[in-house]
Design a protein around this motif. Structure first.
Motif, PDB file in Angstrom:
ATOM      1  N   LEU A 168      20.745  23.280  50.914  1.00 26.48           N
ATOM      2  CA  LEU A 168      20.207  24.308  50.026  1.00 26.48           C
ATOM      3  C   LEU A 168      20.164  25.650  50.750  1.00 26.48           C
ATOM      4  N   TYR A 186      17.270  20.304  52.473  1.00 24.40           N
ATOM      5  CA  TYR A 186      16.971  21.722  52.623  1.00 24.40           C
ATOM      6  C   TYR A 186      18.023  22.451  53.449  1.00 24.40           C
ATOM      7  N   LEU A 215      23.398  30.978  45.788  1.00 24.83           N
ATOM      8  CA  LEU A 215      22.795  29.975  44.907  1.00 24.83           C
ATOM      9  C   LEU A 215      21.424  30.503  44.479  1.00 24.83           C
ATOM     10  N   GLY A 255      23.440  27.102  50.836  1.00 21.70           N
ATOM     11  CA  GLY A 255      23.749  27.570  49.488  1.00 21.70           C
ATOM     12  C   GLY A 255      23.083  28.899  49.187  1.00 21.70           C
ATOM     13  N   TRP A 256      21.817  28.996  49.592  1.00 25.31           N
ATOM     14  CA  TRP A 256      21.081  30.226  49.321  1.00 25.31           C
ATOM     15  C   TRP A 256      21.584  31.389  50.155  1.00 25.31           C
ATOM     16  N   ILE A 304      24.368  17.923  47.456  1.00 26.08           N
ATOM     17  CA  ILE A 304      23.126  17.560  48.149  1.00 26.08           C
ATOM     18  C   ILE A 304      22.747  16.126  47.811  1.00 26.08           C
ATOM     19  N   MET A 330      18.304  18.932  39.089  1.00 24.82           N
ATOM     20  CA  MET A 330      18.659  19.899  40.129  1.00 24.82           C
ATOM     21  C   MET A 330      19.305  21.136  39.516  1.00 24.82           C
ATOM     22  N   LEU A 356      10.849  21.556  43.087  1.00 27.27           N
ATOM     23  CA  LEU A 356      12.060  21.220  43.832  1.00 27.27           C
ATOM     24  C   LEU A 356      11.724  20.213  44.922  1.00 27.27           C
ATOM     25  N   PRO A 367      24.456  21.676  44.074  1.00 28.03           N
ATOM     26  CA  PRO A 367      23.303  20.809  43.796  1.00 28.03           C
ATOM     27  C   PRO A 367      23.684  19.328  43.827  1.00 28.03           C
ATOM     28  N   TRP A 369      28.065  26.938  42.475  1.00 26.11           N
ATOM     29  CA  TRP A 369      26.775  26.730  41.820  1.00 26.11           C
ATOM     30  C   TRP A 369      26.746  25.373  41.142  1.00 26.11           C
ATOM     31  N   HIS A 425       9.242  26.129  43.710  1.00 21.99           N
ATOM     32  CA  HIS A 425       9.606  25.406  44.926  1.00 21.99           C
ATOM     33  C   HIS A 425       8.906  24.064  45.001  1.00 21.99           C
ATOM     34  N   LEU A 464      17.598  24.875  39.545  1.00 21.11           N
ATOM     35  CA  LEU A 464      18.216  25.967  40.301  1.00 21.11           C
ATOM     36  C   LEU A 464      18.949  26.952  39.405  1.00 21.11           C
TER      37      LEU A 464
END
Lengths: 371, 296
Positions: free
Chosen positions: A242, A239, A251, A245-246, A184, A332, A260, A181, A177, A257, A336
């Protein structure tokens, strides 16, 4: 023959004054930065302090924290404020002493003191937890005994009060976590600085720029047309990581959004325009690469991406704030992990926009002059 | 079609073009001659708008360079198309730069320059001759009125060179004006109009014949004799000998004073029985003579 080759290489290098200067200056700058400036032990960690008790006993805790110097205290007036201070990033930790602290202490009922820490940066969290132990050091507790001889004998617990540590925002202290970020941002920095950085120089080195300048294409179309693909690639990268990560690292999703996406867009813009600037000041691809890396390395180390900003001494901190990546990491993580309110991120957004203006502005000036 | 008035170009440290004035008509093949470093490439780049003139006026088809961009093409000395793109992709790219949508014309050009077979070959993999053809096609996509060619046949084999020149004539017949830099005499001979540039100054202008005649008060003599360094250095010391040039088994002498012919003949007799004969001045003689005269 090896010697002749090496000699030729050195001669060529000697003719490239700019690259030579870079090769000379870079180690010195990095040496100063990391040899003298960067201390890995954080200090002056900001702590929001909310004391509802305001008694002699709670003062003992405050005095000890103050004397120790690891935390830099400032007072807040509600529990909500305390948590917001941490959420906004203005404080990394907070202490809440309840109203009945001294009353419970007198009753020997082992009151609890709440200690909040920001969990976004696990290394800092660990350090903060360790340093919070001074609150229960002997300097504090030894004075909490009652020395009144006439008083009835009260059994005093060995630890007169307890500390409840609460980790905010990243309760499991997941390293991913913390890192994702930032990763990226680093990737976008690479795409933007290196790919864009060499793109114009390459056209010049390969003589294709000359052929292009004869065509009716305007300088504006040339620049925008060149940058668009890299902007697209950078956003795609953004993306993609991300998404990984998700899906695989749990994450958290951002509160908004749209924000972001705004961040992604502005940051990509900053980096691409910086890349363009590099491309315009360098004469060869070698130089462009060198400058790009020269920017990337300190960005990673000084931005708070790996080492907390608190670990960077005040006199170098200004430099951290001159790095766009610093603001990206901040926002970031805010978006998040901490779900920071927009009000508290506006200044970072503004800083990023300022970078855009500066970089685009200097690019335009240079472009008019050079090409 | 191309008009240049009092053009000056300075780089930070020195002036490279002095007081250049030119007037080139439609349909003319104009050759710019000059030794290496004379400023030929600087001049052609300035005319194309790649370099900015320090002062002076340039107009192409009555327009400023910026406005004339759709009506001229430029083929650089070094290959300047995209090596990573195929032949067809390069052509399409330049067509788009000039907002040309006529695919038929592009295909016609590709065929005309024999690039059809290399349509999907990457430009970087083409031989030098074919790269030149591709560069030419890319400069012709928008059917320009003026074509600037910087040493278009440097390093090109004689067959391809002949093909290219045949094509240049065709282009001129179509009404295009060609501005060619070269230092091949044989090529200069092919131009309708020539100008001679040395050390950034235009020395002479005119037709090839006109230029030869413009060298006044000089006469050319030649003698059949093998190369002899002794003889050459002897003549170089002669007052009135402007140029000593060995050409195969011919020694050519450019004289500025008629009176010394006798003494030269006597000198030659020491080496050969061949007679010293009057000859016609070639462009090469003019070229070397002018380069020597104005060498600074």
């Amino acid at each position: 023959m090896i010697w002749a080759m090496a000699q030729k290489e050195l001669l060529q290098l000697r003719r490239d004054k700019r690259l030579l200067a870079l090769i000379g200056v870079m180690p010195i700058v990095l040496l100063i930065l990391f040899g003298l400036a960067l201390k890995l032990e954080p200090s002056n960690v900001k702590m929001a302090y909310f004391d509802e008790d305001k008694s002699f006993f709670s003062m003992l805790i405050e005095t000890e924290l103050f004397n120790d110097g690891y935390f830099e205290l400032y007072k807040v007036t509600s529990l909500n404020d305390l948590q917001e201070e941490i959420r906004s990033g203005r404080a990394k930790a907070g202490v809440h002493i309840h109203k009945d602290f001294s009353a419970s202490l007198v009753k020997n009922a082992q009151p609890h003191v709440d200690f909040f820490v920001d969990g976004t940066m696990p290394s800092l969290t660990t350090a903060m937890k360790y340093n919070s132990k001074i609150m229960t050091s002997e300097n504090v507790t030894s004075n909490m005994y009652f020395l009144d001889e006439n008083a009835t004998n009260v059994v005093i617990a060995k630890t007169p009060f307890l500390i409840d540590t609460q980790i905010l925002f990243n309760p499991d202290e997941k390293e991913t976590w913390f890192f994702l970020p930032g990763v990226i941002g680093v990737l976008i920095m690479q795409v933007a600085l290196i790919l864009t950085g060499i793109s114009v120089v390459r056209e010049r080195e390969k003589n294709t720029l000359e052929q292009l300048m004869v065509t009716p294409i305007s300088k504006f179309s040339f620049v925008i047309g060149k940058l668009l693909p890299y902007i697209f690639i950078a956003l795609l990268d953004f993306y993609f990581i991300l998404g990984v990560g998700w899906s695989f690292f749990e994450l958290p999703l951002p509160e908004s959004h749209l924000l972001l996406f705004c961040l992604a867009l502005i940051y990509v813009w900053v980096m691409i325009s910086l890349g363009l600037l590099i491309s315009l000041v360098s004469q060869t691809q070698q130089q462009a690469m060198f400058i790009a890396i020269f920017i990337i390395v300190p960005s990673i180390l000084l931005s708070g991406f790996i080492f907390p900003l608190e670990a960077i001494p005040e006199y170098v901190r200004a430099l951290s704030y001159a790095i766009p990546f610093t603001y990206f990491v901040e926002v970031m993580r805010g978006l998040l992990i901490k779900h920071t309110l927009l009000v508290d991120m506006v200044s970072s957004f503004m800083a990023l926009l300022l970078f855009v203006i500066v970089f685009v502005g200097s690019s335009v000036v240079l472009f008019k002059k050079r090409v | 079609m191309i008009r240049v008035i009092d053009l000056f170009k300075e780089f930070t440290d020195k002036a490279v073009l002095h007081n250049i004035s030119l007037e080139i008509d439609k349909g003319v093949i104009f050759g710019l001659l000059g030794p290496n470093g004379a400023g030929k490439t600087t001049l052609i780049k300035t005319l194309c708008g790649i370099l900015k003139a320090s002062s002076g006026d340039i107009s192409i088809d009555g327009e400023s360079i910026e406005n004339a961009k759709p009506s001229f093409g430029y083929v650089a000395q070094h290959f300047g198309q995209y090596e990573e793109l195929s032949v067809w992709e390069n052509i399409l790219f330049y067509a788009k730069m000039y907002s040309v949508k006529d695919i038929k014309r592009l295909k016609y050009l590709m065929e005309r320059y024999g690039l059809e077979a290399y349509k999907s070959t990457l430009a970087g993999k083409l031989s030098g001759g074919y790269q030149r053809r591709l560069a030419l096609v890319c400069a012709l996509v928008h059917n320009p009125k003026v074509l600037f060619l910087d040493e278009p046949t440097a390093g090109i084999d004689p067959i391809t060179r002949k093909l290219l020149w045949d094509d240049f004539y065709t282009l001129a017949l179509e009404g295009k004006t060609l501005f060619v830099t070269t230092h091949y005499m044989e090529e200069a001979q092919r131009c309708n109009q020539l100008a001679f540039l040395a050390s950034g100054k235009l020395l002479v202008q005119g037709t090839p014949e006109g230029i030869k005649e413009s060298i006044e008060g000089v006469e050319l003599y030649s003698v059949k004799i093998d190369y002899n360094p002794e003889l050459i250095s002897a003549f170089a010391k002669f007052q009135g000998v402007a140029l000593v040039n060995q050409f195969g088994d011919q020694l050519r002498l450019l004289l500025t004073q008629k009176l010394i012919v006798d003494s030269i003949e006597q000198e030659i007799k020491k080496y050969t029985d061949e007679r010293l004969l009057k000859a016609t001045i070639s462009l090469e003689d003019v070229f070397i003579y002018l380069t020597q005269e104005f060498a600074e």
